[in-house]
Design a protein around this motif. Structure first.
Motif, PDB file in Angstrom:
ATOM      1  N   ARG A  58       0.818  -1.215   0.000  1.00 12.52           N
ATOM      2  CA  ARG A  58       0.000   0.000   0.000  1.00 12.52           C
ATOM      3  C   ARG A  58       0.851   1.264   0.000  1.00 12.52           C
ATOM      4  N   SER A  59       1.776   1.367   0.908  1.00  6.88           N
ATOM      5  CA  SER A  59       2.614   2.568   0.959  1.00  6.88           C
ATOM      6  C   SER A  59       3.476   2.716  -0.296  1.00  6.88           C
ATOM      7  N   PRO A  60       4.159   1.671  -0.782  1.00  6.91           N
ATOM      8  CA  PRO A  60       4.922   1.820  -2.031  1.00  6.91           C
ATOM      9  C   PRO A  60       4.028   2.152  -3.238  1.00  6.91           C
ATOM     10  N   ALA A  61       2.811   1.556  -3.270  1.00  7.53           N
ATOM     11  CA  ALA A  61       1.920   1.826  -4.400  1.00  7.53           C
ATOM     12  C   ALA A  61       1.526   3.301  -4.442  1.00  7.53           C
ATOM     13  N   LEU A  62       1.242   3.880  -3.274  1.00 12.42           N
ATOM     14  CA  LEU A  62       0.904   5.290  -3.223  1.00 12.42           C
ATOM     15  C   LEU A  62       2.090   6.145  -3.655  1.00 12.42           C
ATOM     16  N   THR A  63       3.259   5.756  -3.216  1.00 14.14           N
ATOM     17  CA  THR A  63       4.467   6.517  -3.609  1.00 14.14           C
ATOM     18  C   THR A  63       4.699   6.428  -5.114  1.00 14.14           C
ATOM     19  N   VAL A  64       4.549   5.254  -5.693  1.00 17.04           N
ATOM     20  CA  VAL A  64       4.747   5.086  -7.139  1.00 17.04           C
ATOM     21  C   VAL A  64       3.674   5.848  -7.916  1.00 17.04           C
ATOM     22  N   ALA A  65       2.431   5.856  -7.406  1.00 13.98           N
ATOM     23  CA  ALA A  65       1.359   6.599  -8.068  1.00 13.98           C
ATOM     24  C   ALA A  65       1.682   8.095  -8.111  1.00 13.98           C
ATOM     25  N   ILE A  66       2.287   8.585  -7.014  1.00 15.67           N
ATOM     26  CA  ILE A  66       2.699   9.993  -7.000  1.00 15.67           C
ATOM     27  C   ILE A  66       3.814  10.228  -8.015  1.00 15.67           C
ATOM     28  N   ARG A  67       4.746   9.265  -8.140  1.00 19.53           N
ATOM     29  CA  ARG A  67       5.790   9.416  -9.152  1.00 19.53           C
ATOM     30  C   ARG A  67       5.201   9.362 -10.559  1.00 19.53           C
ATOM     31  N   LEU A  68       4.196   8.517 -10.746  1.00 19.92           N
ATOM     32  CA  LEU A  68       3.531   8.448 -12.057  1.00 19.92           C
ATOM     33  C   LEU A  68       2.882   9.784 -12.393  1.00 19.92           C
ATOM     34  N   ALA A  70       3.835  12.681 -11.314  1.00 23.22           N
ATOM     35  CA  ALA A  70       4.913  13.626 -11.625  1.00 23.22           C
ATOM     36  C   ALA A  70       5.439  13.411 -13.037  1.00 23.22           C
ATOM     37  N   ALA A  71       5.539  12.136 -13.459  1.00 20.71           N
ATOM     38  CA  ALA A  71       6.013  11.845 -14.811  1.00 20.71           C
ATOM     39  C   ALA A  71       5.038  12.380 -15.865  1.00 20.71           C
ATOM     40  N   GLU A 100       9.799   7.506 -17.228  1.00 25.32           N
ATOM     41  CA  GLU A 100       9.355   7.332 -15.851  1.00 25.32           C
ATOM     42  C   GLU A 100       7.944   6.767 -15.788  1.00 25.32           C
ATOM     43  N   GLN A 101       7.102   7.148 -16.783  1.00 20.73           N
ATOM     44  CA  GLN A 101       5.730   6.628 -16.816  1.00 20.73           C
ATOM     45  C   GLN A 101       5.727   5.124 -16.998  1.00 20.73           C
ATOM     46  N   GLU A 102       6.523   4.630 -17.933  1.00 19.30           N
ATOM     47  CA  GLU A 102       6.549   3.182 -18.186  1.00 19.30           C
ATOM     48  C   GLU A 102       7.059   2.429 -16.956  1.00 19.30           C
ATOM     49  N   ALA A 103       8.103   3.005 -16.336  1.00 18.74           N
ATOM     50  CA  ALA A 103       8.639   2.335 -15.143  1.00 18.74           C
ATOM     51  C   ALA A 103       7.619   2.330 -14.004  1.00 18.74           C
ATOM     52  N   SER A 104       6.936   3.440 -13.812  1.00 18.69           N
ATOM     53  CA  SER A 104       5.942   3.513 -12.746  1.00 18.69           C
ATOM     54  C   SER A 104       4.775   2.587 -13.008  1.00 18.69           C
ATOM     55  N   LEU A 105       4.326   2.532 -14.274  1.00 18.78           N
ATOM     56  CA  LEU A 105       3.220   1.630 -14.612  1.00 18.78           C
ATOM     57  C   LEU A 105       3.603   0.174 -14.359  1.00 18.78           C
ATOM     58  N   ALA A 106       4.809  -0.199 -14.748  1.00 20.38           N
ATOM     59  CA  ALA A 106       5.248  -1.589 -14.530  1.00 20.38           C
ATOM     60  C   ALA A 106       5.332  -1.920 -13.037  1.00 20.38           C
ATOM     61  N   GLU A 107       5.860  -0.956 -12.252  1.00 16.90           N
ATOM     62  CA  GLU A 107       5.975  -1.200 -10.805  1.00 16.90           C
ATOM     63  C   GLU A 107       4.610  -1.280 -10.143  1.00 16.90           C
TER      64      GLU A 107
END
Length: 535
Positions: A58-68, A70-71, A100-107
């Motif tokens: 949950r916490s990493p997913a929220l962080t990655v969503a924020i990075r997505l 930003a991308a 960054e979008q592709e990396a965030s989507l994959a993660e």
């Protein structure tokens, strides 16, 4: 109502033994502990699962969503700048945003692979971004550099609407992920509270089981055993009428019944033994009185016999001296028979008196050096020893607490017998030994005489028992019987060594101190003094 009475009223429980109670108690305790352990393990597992989901998903997913987000914003900023100015440096943020979008989507796909709703939100975001990119980003990025893109000017309003959809999708996704994280955190807190309650309950149940076990042991085993021990101590203290009250489980009650049965048996035996003791006391008193009368009779009888016997002996000897040779040979023979009979009768009476005095008159226990007693005895027997040519040796002898007169009589009888019963034509050789045998002293008197056959080993210690005729060896047959009485009076035993074949070996033991002092004779001193001249 006691615990045993309550137990006896429970159907079936009164027959339960200690082992069965312990087995049932242990089984119930193990089942309860197993159930509590299972619940505790489930709570721990649940806590670990929620904690892992919160920390690793949950916490990493929220962080990655924020990075997505930003991308995507970097892409929009780069495309908008490139479309308005045509400067190539605005394409770089766009391209970095794509990477960054592709990396965030994959993660995010990896993190939300088990979350169907999260994957749906991610697809919505991806579709919105793809739509914006196809309508605005890619056409603007494909325009030549150096001048503003007319496409950006024409589609500015449409691009704004498309990117607003992207923003909305990203916002919805982040709100959903944030809500999921908060919900996971709440679940974790609730589970931790439940875990604490469960383990508190486990601790309370373990404490309760411990108290129950100790209380059950106290009431079911310790208290009945203490009560049984108290009853047994009362009986052992002399209160044989004190009943044994059976309590506790079936086996302890059975033990109580057995002990009470033993008590009743002992009570009956004691009553019987008390009656027997009273009868024995009465018989002992009668026997003591009878013995006293017999001793008095023996002294009086011996005194009364000695006087007429001396007259018979004296007058027959006078007849022999005065009329010897004046009568015929048969008369002389009769006179010799009468003299010999009177002399032997007097010897027997004196020997009987000595035998009866052992342990009665001779009872002055003191420190006795057996070396000195033996030397004194050899001095008294010196004439017979010299006539027989006997060689007498001895080991160092100990000092004992004994009656010196009886010790002298013991050595005198043993040494004189060894000298008397010698082999014809062979000088007697006699050796005396002494060695410690446990708490006793073990003595041997060994000679090279005619010996004693093993079958006569017990007979020779019986009074008046002779193995030879009086014509072959003189004596009254009372010597070894007197030795036996003296040795037993001093706490020892005497016998013949059956393994020795080169003569006779007398083996006897003596205690360093007499076992007990015999009671003084009941014969009156006046009678005793009156009987003394008869010796």
């Amino acid at each position: 109502m006691t615990a045993d009475e309550r137990q006896s009223r429970i159907p079936g429980f009164s027959a339960w033994t200690t082992r069965r109670w312990l087995r049932v108690g242990a089984a119930v305790s193990l089942v309860v502990l197993a159930l509590l352990g299972t619940v505790g393990a489930w709570v721990l597992g649940r806590t670990q699962t929620i904690s892992d989901d919160l920390v690793n998903v949950r916490s990493p997913a929220l962080t990655v969503a924020i990075r997505l987000e930003a991308a995507v914003l970097n892409q929009e900023t780069g495309i908008r700048g490139y479309g308005l100015t045509g400067m190539p440096q605005f394409i770089t943020p766009y391209e970095q945003g794509l990477t960054e979008q592709e990396a965030s989507l994959a993660e995010l796909r990896g993190l939300l692979r088990d979350d169907r709703a999260g994957l749906d939100d991610l697809k919505t975001v991806q579709d919105a971004v793809t739509e914006w990119q196809e309508k605005v980003a890619r056409p603007v990025a494909a325009a030549p550099a150096g001048s503003p893109s007319p496409i950006a000017t024409r589609q500015a309003e449409e691009g704004k609407e498309a990117f607003d959809d992207v923003r909305a999708a990203l916002s919805d996704q982040q709100e959903q992920l944030l809500a999921d994280r908060e919900r996971a955190r709440d679940d974790l807190m609730d589970t931790m509270v439940l875990r604490n309650w469960v383990f508190s309950a486990i601790a309370a149940v373990i404490a309760a089981l411990t108290i129950l076990i100790f209380e059950g042991l106290r009431r079911g085993i310790n208290t009945p055993l203490e009560r049984l021990g108290a009853d047994a101590r009362a009986v052992a203290g002399g209160d044989f009428k004190h009943p044994i009250t059976p309590t506790g489980p079936a086996d302890l009650r059975h033990l109580g019944h057995e002990i009470d049965f033993m008590r009743q048996r002992l009570l009956r035996e004691l009553a019987l033994s008390e009656d027997t003791r009273l009868r024995l006391d009465a018989q002992a008193a009668d026997l003591q009185r009878s013995n006293a009368e017999l001793e008095q009779f023996a002294y009086v009888a011996s005194h009364d016999l000695q006087e007429p016997l001396r007259k018979v002996s004296s007058f027959t000897q006078l007849l022999q001296r005065r009329y010897g040779g004046q009568l015929d040979s048969r008369a002389d023979q009769y006179i010799d028979f009468a003299v010999d009979g009177a002399n032997r009768m007097q010897t027997l009476i004196n020997d009987l008196l000595d035998f009866s005095r052992v342990g009665r008159l001779h009872n002055a226990h003191q420190d006795v050096d057996l070396d000195k007693v033996l030397e004194r005895t050899l001095s008294e027997l010196s004439v017979g020893i010299e006539e027989a040519g006997a060689e007498i040796t001895h080991d160092p002898l100990p000092a004992l607490v004994a009656d010196p007169t009886q010790m002298g009589m013991l050595w005198q009888n043993l040494i004189s017998n060894a000298v008397k019963f010698r082999r014809p034509g062979e000088a007697p050789k006699i050796h005396v030994t002494a060695e410690r045998d446990g708490e006793l002293w073990r003595f041997t008197v060994t000679d090279n005489g005619i010996g004693i056959a093993p079958e006569y080993g017990d007979k020779v210690f019986v009074i008046f028992q002779r193995l030879h005729t009086k014509d072959t060896y003189t004596g009254s047959g009372i010597g070894l019987a007197m030795c036996k009485k003296i040795v037993e009076f001093h706490g020892g035993t005497i016998g013949i060594d059956p393994e020795y074949r080169d003569g006779a070996r007398i083996v006897f033991t003596l205690a360093p101190r007499p076992p007990e002092s015999p009671a003084p004779s009941a014969v009156p001193e006046a009678v005793r003094a009156d009987a003394e001249p008869a010796r």
